[in-house]
Design a protein around this motif. Structure first.
Motif, PDB file in Angstrom:
ATOM      1  N   PHE A 171      35.789  -7.190  27.399  1.00 23.99           N
ATOM      2  CA  PHE A 171      36.664  -6.198  28.002  1.00 23.99           C
ATOM      3  C   PHE A 171      36.889  -6.530  29.475  1.00 23.99           C
ATOM      4  CE2 PHE A 171      34.927  -3.813  24.437  1.00 23.99           C
ATOM      5  CZ  PHE A 171      36.025  -3.109  23.988  1.00 23.99           C
ATOM      6  N   SER A 172      38.097  -6.285  29.951  1.00 25.07           N
ATOM      7  CA  SER A 172      38.329  -6.363  31.386  1.00 25.07           C
ATOM      8  C   SER A 172      37.752  -5.106  32.022  1.00 25.07           C
ATOM      9  CB  SER A 172      39.820  -6.488  31.697  1.00 25.07           C
ATOM     10  OG  SER A 172      40.513  -5.364  31.187  1.00 25.07           O
ATOM     11  N   ASP A 173      37.306  -5.218  33.260  1.00 22.27           N
ATOM     12  CA  ASP A 173      36.699  -4.077  33.925  1.00 22.27           C
ATOM     13  C   ASP A 173      37.784  -3.168  34.505  1.00 22.27           C
ATOM     14  OD1 ASP A 173      34.571  -2.529  34.721  1.00 22.27           O
ATOM     15  OD2 ASP A 173      34.287  -3.590  36.617  1.00 22.27           O
ATOM     16  N   SER A 174      37.378  -1.947  34.835  1.00 20.78           N
ATOM     17  CA  SER A 174      38.297  -0.974  35.441  1.00 20.78           C
ATOM     18  C   SER A 174      37.671  -0.459  36.725  1.00 20.78           C
ATOM     19  CB  SER A 174      38.564   0.186  34.480  1.00 20.78           C
ATOM     20  OG  SER A 174      39.104  -0.264  33.259  1.00 20.78           O
ATOM     21  N   PRO A 175      37.727  -1.257  37.794  1.00 17.84           N
ATOM     22  CA  PRO A 175      37.086  -0.862  39.047  1.00 17.84           C
ATOM     23  C   PRO A 175      37.525   0.526  39.507  1.00 17.84           C
ATOM     24  CG  PRO A 175      37.852  -3.126  39.167  1.00 17.84           C
ATOM     25  CD  PRO A 175      38.416  -2.552  37.907  1.00 17.84           C
ATOM     26  N   GLY A 176      36.578   1.304  39.966  1.00 16.74           N
ATOM     27  CA  GLY A 176      36.875   2.643  40.463  1.00 16.74           C
ATOM     28  C   GLY A 176      36.908   3.724  39.407  1.00 16.74           C
ATOM     29  N   ALA A 177      36.836   3.348  38.133  1.00 17.12           N
ATOM     30  CA  ALA A 177      36.879   4.330  37.043  1.00 17.12           C
ATOM     31  C   ALA A 177      35.467   4.731  36.628  1.00 17.12           C
ATOM     32  CB  ALA A 177      37.636   3.753  35.852  1.00 17.12           C
ATOM     33  N   ASN A 178      35.353   5.953  36.134  1.00 19.78           N
ATOM     34  CA  ASN A 178      34.104   6.437  35.542  1.00 19.78           C
ATOM     35  C   ASN A 178      32.949   6.392  36.543  1.00 19.78           C
ATOM     36  OD1 ASN A 178      32.525   7.471  33.445  1.00 19.78           O
ATOM     37  ND2 ASN A 178      31.978   5.449  32.662  1.00 19.78           N
ATOM     38  N   THR A 179      33.182   6.847  37.750  1.00 16.38           N
ATOM     39  CA  THR A 179      32.164   6.753  38.797  1.00 16.38           C
ATOM     40  C   THR A 179      31.530   8.099  39.155  1.00 16.38           C
ATOM     41  OG1 THR A 179      33.862   6.969  40.516  1.00 16.38           O
ATOM     42  CG2 THR A 179      33.300   4.743  39.800  1.00 16.38           C
ATOM     43  N   ARG A 180      31.865   9.156  38.426  1.00 18.24           N
ATOM     44  CA  ARG A 180      31.293  10.472  38.709  1.00 18.24           C
ATOM     45  C   ARG A 180      30.062  10.701  37.853  1.00 18.24           C
ATOM     46  NH1 ARG A 180      31.878  15.647  36.553  1.00 18.24           N
ATOM     47  NH2 ARG A 180      33.428  14.891  35.046  1.00 18.24           N
ATOM     48  N   LEU A 181      28.997  11.188  38.471  1.00 17.06           N
ATOM     49  CA  LEU A 181      27.778  11.508  37.737  1.00 17.06           C
ATOM     50  C   LEU A 181      28.005  12.748  36.880  1.00 17.06           C
ATOM     51  CD1 LEU A 181      25.122  10.994  40.561  1.00 17.06           C
ATOM     52  CD2 LEU A 181      25.663   9.431  38.684  1.00 17.06           C
ATOM     53  N   ARG A 182      27.544  12.681  35.629  1.00 15.83           N
ATOM     54  CA  ARG A 182      27.723  13.792  34.701  1.00 15.83           C
ATOM     55  C   ARG A 182      26.396  14.141  34.033  1.00 15.83           C
ATOM     56  NH1 ARG A 182      31.557  12.298  30.342  1.00 15.83           N
ATOM     57  NH2 ARG A 182      31.411  14.533  29.896  1.00 15.83           N
TER      58      ARG A 182
END
Length: 241
Positions: free
Chosen positions: A2-13
């Motif tokens: 997979f190619s990466d998606s920098p800046g995505a999915n960075t919020r703690l849950r």
């Protein structure tokens, strides 16, 4: 891969953690894991110009209320040809880049670069306070995450990482796989895993996390094994430590 998606999915849950993972998330958020580390790891070293992040990625079914037997943590073996920390077992991770949104972004980016991990399959849950590497004093931010979807991983660059594997937590907490190692005045917890020795920064984080989550089992801590001899008998192939 997979190619990466920098800046995505960075919020703690933290609210998205499975029930069996919630004790670890609470222990991290409450500072208990950080306080269980050695003074040397918790207090700031002389180097403040560089920061890093690592990913403690835990995998396992979401439904059981207790730690499932198949739960595992993602680990890598750094190539013996690397200049720094050669031959060591480590969490995926590395230096924070100016383009990283935060430590979570850095940890996910580095995990993708080292193992091909798809960050879309990961739920970031908690972030520890900074920990300091024994040799450099650099501040490192461990990020705890849950793999909520299937994700293939492998060694992307053999020059940097020559083995990527999921270590079963049930095996890590087995008393026969636990040991205390020492060199000079230093001593610290370690694990036997796949013929490797997990020690130092990674061993300390793992030991504190497993204990504070309530997953650890009693193990012999009174005998200290010589670090140099223990590593020489392992698959680590460490050139220096």
């Amino acid at each position: 891969m997979f190619s990466d998606s920098p800046g995505a999915n960075t919020r703690l849950r933290p609210e998205a953690a499975p029930v069996w993972l919630q004790p670890l998330v609470r222990a991290v958020d409450g500072g208990h894991v950080h306080r269980a580390l050695s003074d040397r790891a918790r207090y700031a070293g002389p180097q403040r110009d560089r920061q890093a992040a690592v990913l403690m990625l835990i995998d396992g079914p979401s439904q059981p209320p207790q730690l499932p037997p198949s739960a595992s943590v993602l680990l890598t073996h750094r190539s013996p040809r690397m200049r720094n920390h050669s031959g060591q077992i480590a969490f995926p991770g590395g230096r924070v880049d100016p383009s990283d949104v935060n430590a979570v972004d850095c940890a996910l980016r580095e995990a993708h670069e080292e193992t091909g991990l798809n960050r879309a399959a990961v739920t970031p849950l908690a972030q520890m306070e900074e920990v300091h590497v024994r040799r450099t004093g650099y501040p490192v931010y461990p990020v705890i995450a849950y793999q909520h979807a299937p994700a293939e991983v492998s060694a992307v660059s053999l020059e940097e990482t020559d083995d990527v594997f999921r270590a079963p937590i049930a095996e890590l907490v087995e008393p026969d796989n636990r040991l205390m190692v020492g060199h000079g005045s230093w001593r610290g917890p370690a694990f036997r895993c796949r013929g490797y020795i997990v020690w130092g920064f990674t061993g300390g984080i793992l030991s504190a996390a497993l204990a504070q989550a309530g997953w650890a089992r009693p193990w012999a801590q009174d005998r200290v094994y010589d670090l140099r001899a223990t590593l020489a008998a392992s698959r680590n192939n460490e050139r220096h430590f």
